[in-house]
Design an enzyme around this catalytic site. Structure first.
Site, mmCIF file in Angstrom:
data_model
loop_
_atom_site.group_PDB
_atom_site.id
_atom_site.type_symbol
_atom_site.label_atom_id
_atom_site.label_comp_id
_atom_site.label_asym_id
_atom_site.label_seq_id
_atom_site.Cartn_x
_atom_site.Cartn_y
_atom_site.Cartn_z
ATOM 1 C CB CYS A 1 65.529 49.462 68.011
ATOM 2 S SG CYS A 1 63.847 48.904 68.355
ATOM 3 C CG HIS B 1 68.930 44.821 68.896
ATOM 4 N ND1 HIS B 1 68.743 46.185 69.026
ATOM 5 C CD2 HIS B 1 67.686 44.277 68.928
ATOM 6 C CE1 HIS B 1 67.458 46.450 69.114
ATOM 7 N NE2 HIS B 1 66.794 45.304 69.072
ATOM 8 C CG HIS C 1 64.791 47.868 73.417
ATOM 9 N ND1 HIS C 1 65.313 49.027 72.877
ATOM 10 C CD2 HIS C 1 64.485 47.076 72.358
ATOM 11 C CE1 HIS C 1 65.325 48.929 71.559
ATOM 12 N NE2 HIS C 1 64.833 47.753 71.222
#
Length: 638
Positions: A284, A437, A475
């Site tokens: 990520c 995040h 995401h």
């Protein structure tokens, strides 16, 4: 006295569930309810042409294709609700797959009734090779072959199931990247790469050729990739499934599926670059990994201009099945349980730092162009911010590969400390923000907030504004931190930090004594931030944190380095750049994206490459490649 070159952002572009990045369109979609009416109309009209709801016509008017014409203000009023429904996180659309009837193959064992032999007829060309030993063949009717089996037959038949996860951050409804250029059966992720990189190039406000002529060919860099590779019928999914489906594997599927292909497409079809290229994958945190490559190249002087980005198209059953098997995604069942209702609220599926149950997958392609400050100054490039540092650290020994660890403490603390050395203690305390995040998992909301809260205490920060764009776009895996960066550039332009509007309140187990987490947009224009910290916590211990300085603060640094007179001259050169960039934004808002796809154009005749002992020249490039390379180990040799 340091002469380190400052990597400044001079262009940006891309597409995600909120729309187009250039001109801050996607950012403005996130804060739509906080914008003045004229900017609402401008944003809605731009998205309406992007999605094909309306078409721009002469005289500044718009047509719905049914004979009705509208002004921009009317489009903003009439289509606002439709645009809201067609953007951000929402129910998975059938253009990706049908979540109510997702195709799969169900195993079945067939045997004859009453213990007799099983007999059926089939075309000869459909017989397996070799013929199983338990099969007996004879002539059937109509030229077919009759098969008699003495044992049960195991088969797989088409079946359809209710997919457990039905929410995703998808490109705006009706926006088809492949329709904007000759896509030649490209995977969706690479289609998005072409459009995202093109958007970034056009946002520069100057021809790419002008930049190329100002530097040596090998002083350009491109860093881009995808974490999950390309996974559709034109790439890895087709490669893995074709034979199982009785089809043939194509010559392109393997190559198109590689996760380095976004960088290759940018070089080969958008920029025509012969400079350095690469892809650093870090789960990520991938975009920040590539961003660090770019800024370190600029700071060292190896490169003068770099394009950094990532593209991911993971809204498909294969990837979503994998994440769901890990209990990582917000399933329908868990959303209904969370809200105590029978119908899940897909719009609020991603809830960073609130009561949540998993993240929401999203698709995105984002690209930024960075230059060293001297080149930007010389060319009159517009400067949207600067990236002085990116820190990356692992977690050490782990029991669970997906569990958080200490690495993010290191990256975040070092980013804050290094930036404080640049902007000072007071600015860190009063004029910094965090782009979290914020993945929307229970583990993230506690572990990441604890990091922020403890570091805030260490640096004397009392109320640290925290945003989380995954609440809007999901995401997006590889480009996730690029989505954070794009929102940050919008914040610097408009002064509004998008609130986490998908949560009712901050969850009780979030460590927020020194954090300011809001579920409404936060107007920071009275005390505009000068730095944002982009944070990423990736699977496997891939932690990264970047510092992004505001345009205004970057300009103050440049004025000090070059002097007020030189900065004033630069500002005059920049006016023309801004004008050209705005012309592109206006065209793009009318649906004219001008995708750059130079397939087979300007190819270099290698026989015309010329060599000397100090340099080499390449056809079509104004400047040569230097071969005057000093020995870096001169203290070790005679």
């Amino acid at each position: 006295m340091s002469n380190t070159r400052l990597p400044v952002i001079v262009g940006f572009g891309g597409f995600n569930a909120a729309g187009r990045s250039s001109g801050h369109q996607s950012y403005r979609r996130m804060i739509l309810e906080s914008l003045p009416s004229d900017q609402v109309a401008d944003t809605v009209a731009g998205l309406a042409t992007l999605t094909g709801m309306v078409e721009a016509i002469d005289g500044g008017k718009y047509s719905d294709g049914q004979g009705k014409e509208y002004t921009k203000a009317q489009v903003g009023e009439i289509y606002k609700e439709a645009i809201e429904a067609a953007t951000l996180i929402r129910r998975v659309e059938t253009s990706h797959f049908d979540p109510d009837a997702t195709h799969w193959h169900k195993k079945m064992s067939m045997s004859a009734v009453g213990g007799s032999e099983l007999t059926f007829e089939v075309s000869r060309k459909h017989l397996p090779e070799p013929i199983p030993s338990s099969w007996t063949l004879s002539e059937g009717e109509g030229g077919k072959v009759r098969v008699t089996l003495s044992e049960p037959l195991d088969i797989k038949i088409d079946s359809y199931r209710d997919f457990p996860v039905k929410s995703a951050g998808q490109l705006p409804t009706g926006f088809d990247p492949s329709a904007h250029y000759n896509s030649r059966f490209h995977p969706r992720g690479l289609q998005m790469t072409i459009l995202g990189a093109s958007d970034a190039v056009h946002s520069l406000g100057m021809p790419w050729e002008k930049i190329v002529d100002a530097v040596r060919p090998d002083e350009i860099g491109v860093y881009s990739g995808s974490v999950l590779s390309q996974m559709d019928e034109y790439s890895n999914a087709g490669l893995a499934q074709s034979r199982m489906k009785g089809a043939r594997v194509s010559s392109k599927q393997l190559a198109m599926g590689m996760n380095t292909m976004p960088a290759d497409f940018v070089n080969a079809y958008v920029l025509g670059s012969v400079g350095v290229t690469g892809s650093a994958v870090g789960a990520c945190a991938t975009f920040l990994y590539t961003l660090r490559q770019g800024i370190e190249d600029i700071q060292s002087g190896r490169r003068r201009v770099v394009m950094v980005g990532a593209a991911e198209a993971p809204v498909n059953p294969e990837f979503m099945e994998g994440f769901d098997a890990m209990s990582a995604l917000a399933s329908d069942a868990n959303l209904k349980h969370l809200d105590g209702c029978d119908i899940p609220n897909y719009r609020r599926a991603s809830r960073p730092f609130g009561e949540n149950c998993g993240f929401v997958i999203g698709e995105s392609a984002q690209y930024v162009v960075l230059m060293d400050d001297e080149l930007a100054f010389e060319l009159g490039a517009d400067i949207y911010g600067a990236v002085p540092n990116v820190y990356i650290n692992a977690d050490g020994y782990k029991k669970s590969i997906s569990a958080p660890g200490p690495g993010n403490y290191i990256t975040f603390a070092k980013a804050v400390a290094a930036t404080q050395a640049i902007i000072g203690e007071q600015a860190i305390k009063e004029r910094s923000v965090v782009q979290a995040h914020g993945s929307s998992t229970p583990a993230n909301r506690t572990s990441e907030s604890l990091i922020f809260d403890r570091i805030a205490k260490a640096f004397g920060i009392e109320h640290w504004p925290v945003g989380a764009v995954k609440a809007y776009v999901g995401h997006t895996i590889g480009p996730a931190s690029a989505d954070q960066l794009i929102a940050t550039l919008g914040l610097y332009q408009h002064g509004i930090l998008p609130g986490i509007k998908t949560i009712d309140r901050v969850a009780d187990d979030v460590h927020a004594d020194r954090l300011a987490i809001s579920n409404t947009d936060v107007d920071l224009s009275d005390n505009p931030p000068v730095v944002s910290f982009l944070n990423s916590k990736g699977f496997g211990g891939n932690n990264a944190t970047a510092s992004v300085l505001s345009a205004s603060y970057t300009e103050s640094m440049l004025a000090k380095r070059y002097g007020k007179k030189a900065f004033s001259e630069y500002a005059n050169r920049r006016e023309g750049t801004r004008e050209v960039a705005q012309q592109y934004v206006e065209k793009a808002n009318l649906g004219q994206l001008d995708a750059i796809y130079r397939f087979g154009e300007g190819m270099i005749d290698e026989s015309e490459i010329q060599f000397g002992d100090q340099e080499m020249s390449i056809p079509s490039f104004k400047n040569s490649v230097s071969l005057d390379i000093p020995n870096p180990f001169d203290d070790m040799v005679e």
